[in-house]
Design a protein around this motif. Structure first.
Motif, mmCIF file in Angstrom:
data_model
loop_
_atom_site.group_PDB
_atom_site.id
_atom_site.type_symbol
_atom_site.label_atom_id
_atom_site.label_comp_id
_atom_site.label_asym_id
_atom_site.label_seq_id
_atom_site.Cartn_x
_atom_site.Cartn_y
_atom_site.Cartn_z
ATOM 1 N N VAL A 198 -8.516 -6.302 -18.758
ATOM 2 C CA VAL A 198 -7.618 -5.279 -18.217
ATOM 3 C C VAL A 198 -8.414 -4.170 -17.526
ATOM 4 O O VAL A 198 -8.055 -3.703 -16.441
ATOM 5 C CB VAL A 198 -6.727 -4.719 -19.336
ATOM 6 N N ASP A 202 -8.354 -3.187 -13.598
ATOM 7 C CA ASP A 202 -7.997 -1.832 -13.191
ATOM 8 C C ASP A 202 -9.056 -1.227 -12.271
ATOM 9 O O ASP A 202 -8.741 -0.455 -11.364
ATOM 10 C CB ASP A 202 -7.816 -0.961 -14.433
ATOM 11 N N GLN A 205 -8.944 -3.390 -8.595
ATOM 12 C CA GLN A 205 -7.739 -3.543 -7.788
ATOM 13 C C GLN A 205 -7.674 -2.470 -6.691
ATOM 14 O O GLN A 205 -8.235 -1.381 -6.822
ATOM 15 C CB GLN A 205 -6.499 -3.455 -8.673
ATOM 16 N N ARG A 207 -5.735 0.261 -4.772
ATOM 17 C CA ARG A 207 -4.601 1.145 -5.022
ATOM 18 C C ARG A 207 -4.209 1.856 -3.722
ATOM 19 O O ARG A 207 -5.026 2.054 -2.832
ATOM 20 C CB ARG A 207 -4.951 2.190 -6.084
#
Length: 310
Positions: A198, A202, A205, A207
């Motif tokens: 996770v 995070d 990725q 954004r």
């Protein structure tokens, strides 16, 4: 030797996994691929070491099983030999037939009749014994096999005492504390792996970020060549190749960005509009990634520039 190799392999796998995460965070895909391949190779090596250890233990157990089978067969033959051994003669406590020992001169008719009857009974017993011996051998062997488990092991056989010492105590059960510790370790391991996945997702990725209020973003890179002559033409060509490849690495394509030569292997580029912090990270990772043969680019500086900056 196998344990040492396993320790070094584990350390190599930990280092490759760490750098894999680092390079993924830096958006350096070529280095991440190299670390991933190295991690895969080390994992295969560790798997081979584990399989070799398991095979060695299986071979040891097979040898122990063969030894125990030979000991079991020897004890079975010993029990079978004891079953076939003739019983010891009972001590005679006196004459069974006292009238046969009398020193009388008279002759009894019963004696010939008894002898003939004995001969007939002996012949019949011989026939029964032959038939019984021919049909009872499998039964004797099965009986010996059943009685083998009751026979005591040979204390002089190698490994017998070790086998007896390795046996668990009577009524021993697996403790609940050990089961609870195993379950806790499993839960913690799953939680750590899930947190790593996770967290990595995070960090890597893309954004949606707000626009940068600065006018432009300036980038200064240094080009180093290895194995060839450090000519200005080669440096310029390497810098232009890497810069052109990285034009599409950011969320906003660098359509209006040129790279200028500052001398001494330094090159500067101005990007408009200004890049966000995430795009700056992606551009740095693309420029510093090892994708060009015998050339390496180092981002000396990257930051926002206003219109009034020189």
């Amino acid at each position: 030797m196998r344990k040492i190799a396993f320790v070094f392999g584990s350390l190599a796998a930990a280092g490759a996994g760490t750098y894999l995460v680092v390079y993924l965070y830096r958006w350096q895909w070529q280095r991440a691929l190299l670390c991933g391949v190295l991690l895969l190779v080390v994992e295969v090596l560790l798997l081979g070491l584990v399989l070799l250890g398991r095979l060695a233990r299986i071979e040891g157990r097979l040898r122990d099983s063969d030894r125990r089978q030979r000991e079991l067969a020897a004890r079975q033959d010993d029990v079978l030999a004891r079953l076939r051994t003739a019983p010891e003669p009972e001590p005679s406590g006196g004459a069974r037939f006292r009238w046969l020992e009398e020193t009388a001169e008279r002759t009894y008719v019963f004696v010939p009749v008894l002898m003939v009857t004995g001969v007939l009974l002996s012949g019949l017993a011989w026939v029964v014994q032959r038939v019984a011996s021919a049909t009872s051998r499998p039964a004797e062997r099965r009986l010996a096999g059943r009685l083998t488990v009751l026979a005591a092991p040979d204390p002089t056989a190698p490994g017998t005492q070790d086998d007896l010492d390795d046996l668990p105590p009577l009524g021993a059960w697996r403790s609940r504390g050990r089961t609870a510790r195993g379950a806790a370790v499993g839960v913690v391991g799953v939680a750590l792996v899930g947190g790593l996945v996770v967290g990595l997702a995070d960090l890597t990725q893309t954004r949606a970020e707000g626009p940068n209020e600065s006018a432009a973003t300036s980038v200064v890179v240094q080009v180093d060549l290895r194995g060839t002559e450090m000519t200005a033409e080669r440096r310029s060509l390497a810098a232009q190749q890497v810069w052109e490849r990285c034009r599409d690495s950011t969320s906003v394509p660098l359509s209006h960005a040129a790279l200028g030569d500052l001398g001494d292997g330094l090159y500067a580029g101005v990007v408009r509009p200004a890049l966000t912090s995430h795009d700056q990270l992606r551009l740095r990772g693309c420029l510093e990634d090892a994708t060009l043969e015998r050339a390496h680019l180092t981002v000396v500086g990257i930051g926002d520039a206003d219109m009034d900056d020189n």
